[in-house]
Write a protein that holds these residues in place. Structure first.
Motif, short mmCIF file in Angstrom:
data_model
loop_
_atom_site.label_atom_id
_atom_site.label_comp_id
_atom_site.label_asym_id
_atom_site.label_seq_id
_atom_site.Cartn_x
_atom_site.Cartn_y
_atom_site.Cartn_z
N GLY A 104 -0.28 -3.62 -2.17
CA GLY A 104 1.07 -4.17 -2.06
C GLY A 104 1.03 -5.59 -1.56
N GLY A 105 -0.05 -6.30 -1.88
CA GLY A 105 -0.30 -7.61 -1.27
C GLY A 105 0.39 -8.78 -1.91
N ALA A 106 1.20 -8.54 -2.94
CA ALA A 106 1.84 -9.67 -3.62
C ALA A 106 3.06 -10.19 -2.88
CB ALA A 106 2.25 -9.26 -5.04
N LEU B 184 0.80 -4.48 -8.51
CA LEU B 184 1.05 -4.32 -9.94
C LEU B 184 0.98 -5.65 -10.67
CD1 LEU B 184 3.96 -1.72 -9.85
CD2 LEU B 184 1.55 -1.29 -10.36
N ALA B 185 1.37 -6.72 -9.98
CA ALA B 185 1.32 -8.07 -10.54
C ALA B 185 1.40 -9.06 -9.39
CB ALA B 185 2.47 -8.31 -11.51
N GLY B 186 0.90 -10.27 -9.61
CA GLY B 186 1.02 -11.33 -8.62
C GLY B 186 0.03 -11.29 -7.49
N ALA B 187 -0.99 -10.43 -7.58
CA ALA B 187 -2.00 -10.32 -6.52
C ALA B 187 -3.36 -10.76 -7.07
CB ALA B 187 -2.06 -8.89 -6.00
N ASP B 188 -4.37 -10.73 -6.22
CA ASP B 188 -5.71 -11.08 -6.66
C ASP B 188 -6.21 -10.13 -7.74
OD1 ASP B 188 -5.92 -13.17 -4.74
OD2 ASP B 188 -6.46 -11.71 -3.20
N VAL B 189 -5.85 -8.85 -7.59
CA VAL B 189 -6.25 -7.82 -8.54
C VAL B 189 -5.01 -7.05 -8.95
CG1 VAL B 189 -7.62 -5.73 -8.89
CG2 VAL B 189 -8.55 -7.61 -7.53
N ALA C 228 1.29 -0.85 -0.03
CA ALA C 228 2.01 -0.55 -1.26
C ALA C 228 2.99 0.60 -1.02
CB ALA C 228 1.03 -0.19 -2.37
N GLY C 229 4.22 0.42 -1.48
CA GLY C 229 5.20 1.49 -1.31
C GLY C 229 6.49 1.16 -2.02
N ILE C 230 7.29 2.20 -2.26
CA ILE C 230 8.60 2.02 -2.87
C ILE C 230 9.63 2.79 -2.04
CG2 ILE C 230 7.73 1.63 -5.19
CD1 ILE C 230 8.33 4.55 -5.84
N VAL C 231 10.89 2.37 -2.15
CA VAL C 231 11.96 3.01 -1.38
C VAL C 231 12.46 4.27 -2.08
CG1 VAL C 231 14.30 2.74 -0.48
CG2 VAL C 231 12.68 0.84 -0.34
#
Length: 228
Positions: free
Chosen positions: A13-15, A38-43, A70-73
């Motif tokens: 969840g690093g983006a 999922l997008a916008g991160a190193d991997v 990483a997580g979702i509501v």
């Protein structure tokens, strides 16, 4: 003893949000950080995909610090209006996603005799927020998972702890219904929401040698909301 400057970290969840803040803070101490999202991160990757995580573990090499952000509501709805599909989706990301990364990266930590796992739960997992039953239940599961894993790994040199924030100013909370957000913000005695960089300071502590006699523990950062 290896210095933190020579260590490596994976932040899921690093983006954005807490994951991005944690990655920035760890990098400020010289940690080599890889972010996953999922997008916008190193991997690019999905924490629900165990096979991809296993391949990533082989490609990255030793990872000393694992931050599960990483997580979702999930749905903002009363329990009786939720669907099985919504439950499966949130539990897959928030709970099994954490399990998958730990299964992929903790064995290497255990073999090397040093590691730090920092999981993210929520005050919702302790108190239970109305109209967020799915999210609350998933974060309670992450708390229990952390306690179990901390005990299992207690003599291995790998410490596993969990952070339970109250409301923090992150993109994830932007999708929370205003009435729900107002309710949970009103429960904070400090009368404000938290900042990502405040949480990142706690992550940096839990990822370091500065914590050495704490595992399977729950660290609140709630502006005074936490009562137990």
């Amino acid at each position: 003893m290896t210095s933190i400057q020579a260590r490596t970290a994976l932040v899921t969840g690093g983006a954005s949000g807490l994951g991005a803040a944690a990655a920035e803070r760890l990098r400020s101490e010289g940690v080599k950080v890889t972010t996953l999202d999922l997008a916008g991160a190193d991997v690019a990757g999905d924490v629900t995909d165990a096979a991809t995580l296993s391949r990533l573990a082989a490609e990255l090499g030793p990872v000393d610090i694992l931050v599960n952000s990483a997580g979702i509501v999930g749905p903002n709805a009363p329990l009786l209006d939720t669907t099985p599909e919504q439950w499966h989706r949130v539990l897959d990301v928030n709970v099994l996603g954490t399990v998958n990364t730990m299964r992929a990266f903790v064995p290497g930590m255990r073999e090397r005799g040093w590691g730090r796992v920092v999981n993210f739960a929520s005050m919702a997992g302790k108190d239970g927020n109305p109209n967020l039953s799915v999210y609350s239940a998933s974060k309670a599961a992450v708390i229990a998972l952390t306690k179990s894993a901390g005990k299992e790994l207690a003599t291995s040199g790998v410490l596993v702890n969990v952070i339970t924030p109250a409301v923090i100013a992150t993109p994830m909370n932007a999708s929370t219904a205003p009435a729900v957000l107002d309710h949970i913000t009103g429960l904070i005695p400090m009368k404000r929401i938290g900042r990502p960089e405040e949480v990142a300071e706690l992550v940096a502590f839990l990822a370091s040698d500065r914590v050495s006699f704490s595992t399977g523990a729950v660290y609140d950062i709630s502006g005074g909301r936490a009562t137990y």
